[in-house]
Write a protein that holds these residues in place. Structure first.
Motif, mmCIF file in Angstrom:
data_model
loop_
_atom_site.group_PDB
_atom_site.id
_atom_site.type_symbol
_atom_site.label_atom_id
_atom_site.label_comp_id
_atom_site.label_asym_id
_atom_site.label_seq_id
_atom_site.Cartn_x
_atom_site.Cartn_y
_atom_site.Cartn_z
ATOM 1 N N LEU A 296 0.830 -1.203 0.000
ATOM 2 C CA LEU A 296 0.000 0.000 0.000
ATOM 3 C C LEU A 296 0.864 1.251 0.000
ATOM 4 C CD1 LEU A 296 -2.998 -0.680 2.443
ATOM 5 C CD2 LEU A 296 -3.100 -0.226 -0.017
ATOM 6 N N GLU A 297 1.958 1.217 0.745
ATOM 7 C CA GLU A 297 2.862 2.374 0.785
ATOM 8 C C GLU A 297 3.517 2.603 -0.564
ATOM 9 O OE1 GLU A 297 6.765 3.966 3.322
ATOM 10 O OE2 GLU A 297 5.788 2.068 3.839
ATOM 11 N N ARG A 298 3.931 1.509 -1.224
ATOM 12 C CA ARG A 298 4.538 1.655 -2.541
ATOM 13 C C ARG A 298 3.517 2.171 -3.555
ATOM 14 N NH1 ARG A 298 7.117 -3.155 -6.429
ATOM 15 N NH2 ARG A 298 7.564 -1.783 -8.204
ATOM 16 N N SER A 299 2.290 1.687 -3.471
ATOM 17 C CA SER A 299 1.243 2.175 -4.370
ATOM 18 C C SER A 299 1.016 3.666 -4.166
ATOM 19 C CB SER A 299 -0.056 1.401 -4.138
ATOM 20 O OG SER A 299 0.102 0.020 -4.386
ATOM 21 N N GLY A 300 0.980 4.096 -2.912
ATOM 22 C CA GLY A 300 0.803 5.515 -2.635
ATOM 23 C C GLY A 300 1.926 6.368 -3.173
ATOM 24 N N THR B 235 3.719 10.342 -7.201
ATOM 25 C CA THR B 235 4.648 10.771 -8.242
ATOM 26 C C THR B 235 3.894 11.207 -9.488
ATOM 27 O OG1 THR B 235 6.388 9.292 -7.428
ATOM 28 C CG2 THR B 235 6.571 10.067 -9.702
ATOM 29 N N ILE B 236 2.923 10.409 -9.914
ATOM 30 C CA ILE B 236 2.132 10.767 -11.098
ATOM 31 C C ILE B 236 1.332 12.040 -10.838
ATOM 32 C CG2 ILE B 236 0.319 9.988 -12.665
ATOM 33 C CD1 ILE B 236 1.171 7.126 -12.116
ATOM 34 N N THR B 237 0.792 12.172 -9.625
ATOM 35 C CA THR B 237 0.037 13.373 -9.275
ATOM 36 C C THR B 237 0.923 14.613 -9.337
ATOM 37 O OG1 THR B 237 -1.471 12.120 -7.847
ATOM 38 C CG2 THR B 237 -1.292 14.487 -7.453
ATOM 39 N N MET C 19 -16.984 -2.174 -10.918
ATOM 40 C CA MET C 19 -16.219 -2.843 -9.880
ATOM 41 C C MET C 19 -14.732 -2.541 -9.993
ATOM 42 S SD MET C 19 -16.099 -6.904 -8.824
ATOM 43 C CE MET C 19 -15.092 -7.373 -10.257
ATOM 44 N N ARG C 20 -14.202 -2.594 -11.209
ATOM 45 C CA ARG C 20 -12.769 -2.374 -11.407
ATOM 46 C C ARG C 20 -12.373 -0.944 -11.038
ATOM 47 N NH1 ARG C 20 -8.075 -5.340 -11.813
ATOM 48 N NH2 ARG C 20 -6.537 -4.236 -13.087
ATOM 49 N N VAL C 21 -13.172 0.022 -11.450
ATOM 50 C CA VAL C 21 -12.854 1.413 -11.134
ATOM 51 C C VAL C 21 -13.024 1.677 -9.641
ATOM 52 C CG1 VAL C 21 -13.580 3.798 -11.515
ATOM 53 C CG2 VAL C 21 -13.375 2.239 -13.455
ATOM 54 N N ALA C 22 -14.021 1.033 -9.010
ATOM 55 C CA ALA C 22 -14.182 1.181 -7.565
ATOM 56 C C ALA C 22 -12.965 0.613 -6.831
ATOM 57 C CB ALA C 22 -15.459 0.484 -7.107
ATOM 58 N N GLN C 23 -12.424 -0.504 -7.310
ATOM 59 C CA GLN C 23 -11.205 -1.053 -6.714
ATOM 60 C C GLN C 23 -10.042 -0.074 -6.861
ATOM 61 O OE1 GLN C 23 -11.619 -4.879 -9.028
ATOM 62 N NE2 GLN C 23 -10.870 -5.781 -7.116
ATOM 63 N N ALA C 24 -9.915 0.523 -8.044
ATOM 64 C CA ALA C 24 -8.847 1.487 -8.274
ATOM 65 C C ALA C 24 -9.026 2.712 -7.386
ATOM 66 C CB ALA C 24 -8.817 1.896 -9.745
ATOM 67 N N HIS C 25 -10.260 3.180 -7.246
ATOM 68 C CA HIS C 25 -10.511 4.351 -6.407
ATOM 69 C C HIS C 25 -10.175 4.062 -4.954
ATOM 70 C CE1 HIS C 25 -12.985 7.267 -4.081
ATOM 71 N NE2 HIS C 25 -12.633 8.091 -5.046
ATOM 72 N N ALA C 26 -10.510 2.857 -4.487
ATOM 73 C CA ALA C 26 -10.168 2.489 -3.114
ATOM 74 C C ALA C 26 -8.658 2.502 -2.909
ATOM 75 C CB ALA C 26 -10.744 1.114 -2.785
ATOM 76 N N LEU C 27 -7.921 1.986 -3.900
ATOM 77 C CA LEU C 27 -6.460 1.983 -3.787
ATOM 78 C C LEU C 27 -5.914 3.404 -3.796
ATOM 79 C CD1 LEU C 27 -4.029 0.030 -3.661
ATOM 80 C CD2 LEU C 27 -3.838 0.265 -6.141
ATOM 81 N N LEU C 28 -6.511 4.290 -4.585
ATOM 82 C CA LEU C 28 -6.073 5.687 -4.606
ATOM 83 C C LEU C 28 -6.301 6.351 -3.251
ATOM 84 C CD1 LEU C 28 -7.358 6.928 -8.090
ATOM 85 C CD2 LEU C 28 -5.104 6.040 -7.489
#
Length: 373
Positions: free
Chosen positions: A53-57, A62-64, A314-323
């Protein structure tokens, strides 16, 4: 519906709210009085490790940073691009000229150390100009394959609705199967692969409307709005300082391996069975059925969302949760991205178009009718 907008049923006449309520909202359309808390949708054990989760953040930040160095404001656009990149989908951007559609797409591409191709769509653009062709070598008497610009990690189709229907159809296989067929041979596209397409809704001369099959290939469709006065003031300040047209300093670099890691993390984000049931009920309601059908919806919607719409939600909701730094999906993640996922998947009737009903109004009516778990 054939009635004027002022006489439409309350659910369809209510103006759409944008952006969507955040996960911290205490109430809203479709939410029962005693809704479950967000933590109730978490798995019994961690779905994603804290280190991942930390690496994903870090990747997302970086992209942001690169996005904010190139684009002023447009937070909904930033969220859409990040969610689509993490989910491994394609995005259609629509707005009047001058709202940084192309700039935002190139900013996303510049934050990734992959290949980038920009294709300017025109009426005379041919399918071979996109996917590639075979060239005869007179010296050897054989054909050699020259791959087209679509064989890149990030592909920008600028003004896609200016290309002919035949050329638009050339992208169907690439966007869905992630491959192209040239001379009877199949060529896999790079991984990751993302298409960013732009279109101008106010110009009709020399344009071709995208068919529903093409629209459905896009994971999300984002409609850009004008910046606020403070944001436009910052645009002017950047212009006078030379930061809009001058050299840009890179904020950070995300590798292709980082992108693949981010997409793999989205796969691991937990989706509770109650959230899946919620998504199914929403999609069925867009088709005129569902547990609590919207009255007279079929008079406004000719075709509802397909199973691809359920998968996209579902896929976008998963991505939003990770964001948001979570490893599980809540109903608010589904609500937060509802317009981008569904607005281009609803085919309105002629009466609805003549009455000025917007897809966002239909989506709000559906979410108002279906209770949140």
């Amino acid at each position: 519906m054939s009635n004027p907008p002022s006489q439409q049923p309350r659910d369809l006449a209510r103006p759409a709210a944008h952006p969507a309520p955040s996960a911290s909202s205490a109430s809203g359309p479709g939410r029962p009085a005693a809704a479950r808390r967000p933590g109730d949708f978490a798995p019994s054990g961690p779905a994603v490790s804290p280190a991942d989760l930390e690496r994903s953040g870090a990747i997302i930040n970086t992209i942001t940073g690169v996005f904010h160095s190139r684009v002023v404001g447009q937070e909904n656009l930033r969220l859409t691009l990040l969610a689509a990149l993490a989910a491994g989908g394609h995005v259609l951007l629509e707005s009047v000229p001058g709202l940084a559609k192309t700039t935002a797409a190139s900013a996303l591409a510049s934050s990734i150390t992959g290949s980038f191709a920009r294709i300017q769509c025109t009426p005379d653009l041919m399918p071979n100009d996109i996917i590639g062709t075979q060239i005869f070598n007179y010296g050897s008497g054989t054909f050699t394959t020259q791959l087209g610009p679509v064989h890149a990690n990030v592909v920008l189709l600028d003004e896609i609705n200016r290309s002919s229907a035949k050329t638009q159809s050339a992208m169907l296989e690439a966007m869905q199967e992630r491959q192209t067929s040239i001379g009877g041979e199949v060529y896999r596209l790079p991984d990751p692969f993302m298409v960013l397409a732009t279109q101008n809704p106010i110009e009709e001369e020399g344009t071709y409307v995208l068919p529903e099959a093409q629209m459905d290939r896009f994971l999300m469709k984002e409609i850009l709005t004008y910046p606020r006065p403070a944001e436009e003031h910052e645009i002017l300040d950047r212009s006078t300082a030379g930061s809009l047209t001058g050299p840009r300093q890179a904020v950070g670099t995300v590798t292709l391996e980082d992108v693949r890691f981010l997409q793999a993390m989205v796969d691991q984000v937990y989706v509770d069975p109650a959230v899946k049931r919620y998504i199914i009920d929403l999609v069925f309601t867009t088709r005129g059925s569902g547990p609590r059908p919207v009255p007279n919806l079929t008079q406004s919607v000719r075709v509802g969302a397909s199973p691809r719409g359920s998968l996209a939600l579902m896929r976008v909701a998963q991505a939003h949760a990770l964001l948001q730094g979570r490893d599980y999906v809540t109903p608010d993640d589904v609500r937060a991205m509802r317009y981008g996922v569904l607005r281009h998947r609803l085919v309105l009737t002629f009466d609805a178009l003549a009455s000025g009903i917007k897809p966002e109004q239909i989506i709000d009516a559906v979410f108002h009718a279906v209770p949140m778990p």
